[in-house]
Write an enzyme that holds these catalytic residues in place. Structure first.
Site, short mmCIF file in Angstrom:
data_model
loop_
_atom_site.label_atom_id
_atom_site.label_comp_id
_atom_site.label_asym_id
_atom_site.label_seq_id
_atom_site.Cartn_x
_atom_site.Cartn_y
_atom_site.Cartn_z
N GLU A 14 -13.50 -43.10 -6.48
CA GLU A 14 -14.76 -42.98 -7.22
C GLU A 14 -15.69 -44.05 -6.69
O GLU A 14 -15.42 -45.24 -6.81
CB GLU A 14 -14.52 -43.19 -8.72
CG GLU A 14 -13.66 -42.11 -9.37
CD GLU A 14 -14.41 -40.79 -9.57
OE1 GLU A 14 -15.63 -40.73 -9.30
OE2 GLU A 14 -13.75 -39.81 -9.97
N GLU A 43 -21.76 -34.34 -6.21
CA GLU A 43 -21.37 -35.69 -5.80
C GLU A 43 -21.63 -35.83 -4.32
O GLU A 43 -20.76 -35.64 -3.48
CB GLU A 43 -19.91 -35.93 -6.19
CG GLU A 43 -19.75 -35.80 -7.71
CD GLU A 43 -18.33 -35.99 -8.20
OE1 GLU A 43 -17.44 -36.28 -7.38
OE2 GLU A 43 -18.13 -35.85 -9.42
N HIS A 61 -15.20 -39.12 -4.43
CA HIS A 61 -16.05 -38.62 -5.52
C HIS A 61 -17.07 -39.67 -5.91
O HIS A 61 -16.97 -40.83 -5.51
CB HIS A 61 -15.19 -38.34 -6.76
CG HIS A 61 -14.30 -37.16 -6.63
ND1 HIS A 61 -14.45 -36.01 -7.36
CD2 HIS A 61 -13.23 -36.95 -5.82
CE1 HIS A 61 -13.53 -35.14 -7.03
NE2 HIS A 61 -12.76 -35.68 -6.10
N HIS A 95 -16.48 -31.83 -6.20
CA HIS A 95 -17.53 -31.59 -7.20
C HIS A 95 -18.86 -31.52 -6.45
O HIS A 95 -19.22 -32.45 -5.71
CB HIS A 95 -17.56 -32.72 -8.24
CG HIS A 95 -16.35 -32.72 -9.11
ND1 HIS A 95 -15.65 -33.86 -9.41
CD2 HIS A 95 -15.71 -31.71 -9.74
CE1 HIS A 95 -14.63 -33.55 -10.21
NE2 HIS A 95 -14.65 -32.25 -10.41
ZN LIG Z 1 -15.83 -35.80 -8.88
#
Ligand SMILES: [Zn+2]
Length: 330
Positions: free
Chosen positions: A213, A60, A150, A57
């Site tokens: 994450e 990020e 991420h 992404h």
């Molecule tokens: Zn992500």
């Protein structure tokens, strides 16, 4: 600014301006660019194969800066490398634009789903990354690891956590020890296949793979990388076959996905404050989402919400409901 921060910034600048291919590596490492932003580094006698990816992404940025710092250390010969390594900067056009994606969410397109998506930047890139990981694992033997890093869209009661894809092969104690050394707050086990990069690498290559994450997304230069220091040093220890640092935080919390809330039409409504944090516990009986002929009600057995997002395209996941999971060590 410290010299390591300067080196990291220079690497990110080179990355965004297509100059990274000019980098020179220590003679003991065989460096091959498998694609733009996809670097394979092979030491003389690799003990295993590790994929570390960031920027799937494009907004990020913290993990991209972490990878930039790792790359700077490898170029300088300061980071020993015992494992074959594939470093992936995922979505470069979106990184340049400061956007999550340009055409479609890349982390829903793996496992061949890119072939059914509208042709665009992300469908093209997902196909390239599948090809690159395939070439890498064909070349590299030993245990296979993949960390796809991420940062989340929203704040989280557990700021740092891993998502383990649904898998048939076993995940090793060594892999969970790595997650512990990353000082993560929680681990979430998926129970259904998905189009994520980590699911693809886990299923296709039998790798120990997860999505990490690491906190909330911020623009380049605004990230406090000290918050990711434990993950950074765990990755560096893994790459060098060095012992992991001992965990200093409380034990990780384990969750399992009980239900995926799939939005099927534009009439979908999510009954949540936009500021609701990930891992918020919702009251039993609460109607969390509705569509024309369906409602989703919270069950006391699975009350925690993860990744609520009403804005996804129809057919995609608008949230997950979690139940307690158990530690794989038990
Ligand atoms: Zn992500």
């Amino acid at each position: 600014m410290t010299s390591s921060a300067k080196k990291r910034e220079a690497i990110i600048d080179d990355l965004l301006n297509c100059r990274l291919r000019d980098a020179r590596f220590p003679a003991a490492l065989q460096a091959t660019w498998l694609d733009e932003g996809v670097l394979q580094l092979i030491p003389e006698h690799p003990t295993g194969a590790v994929v570390v990816s960031a920027g799937i992404h494009g907004n990020e940025t913290a993990p991209v800066e972490m990878l930039g710092a790792l790359l700077a250390s490898l170029i300088a010969g300061e980071q020993p490398l015992s494992q074959a390594l594939l470093l992936i900067f995922g979505n470069l056009p979106a990184l340049r634009a400061g956007k999550r994606y340009l055409h479609s969410d890349m982390n829903r397109l793996f496992g061949g789903r890119h072939r059914d998506a509208a042709p665009g930047n992300e469908s093209r890139r997902a196909a390239q990354l599948e090809k690159a990981t395939d070439a890498f694992f064909q070349r590299a033997g030993g245990p296979r690891y993949h960390l796809d890093m991420h940062t989340a869209i929203r704040a989280s009661r557990f700021p740092q956590f891993a998502l383990i894809p649904c898998h048939q092969h076993s995940y090793s104690k060594a892999f969970y020890a790595l997650l512990e050394a990353c000082e993560l707050d929680a681990v979430v086990q998926h129970t259904a296949p998905g189009g994520t990069f980590s699911h693809y690498v886990s299923e296709t290559f039998g790798a120990q793979s997860c999505t990490l994450e690491l906190g909330k997304a911020l623009p380049f230069g605004q990230n406090d990388l000290s918050r990711f220091a434990a993950t950074d040093s765990a990755i560096r220890a893994l790459l060098a076959d060095k012992p992991l640092s001992t965990r200093t935080r409380p034990p990780m919390h384990f969750f399992t996905v009980a239900e995926s809330i799939i939005k099927t039409s534009s009439g979908f409504r999510l009954n949540l404050d936009p500021e609701t944090e990930n891992f918020t516990r919702l009251p039993a009986g609460y109607v969390i989402a509705c569509e024309a002929d369906k409602t989703w009600q919270v069950d006391d057995a699975a009350p925690w919400i993860l990744f609520p997002n009403a804005g996804v395209a129809p057919g995609l996941r608008a949230g997950l409901l979690l139940k307690p999971g158990c530690s794989p060590q038990n």
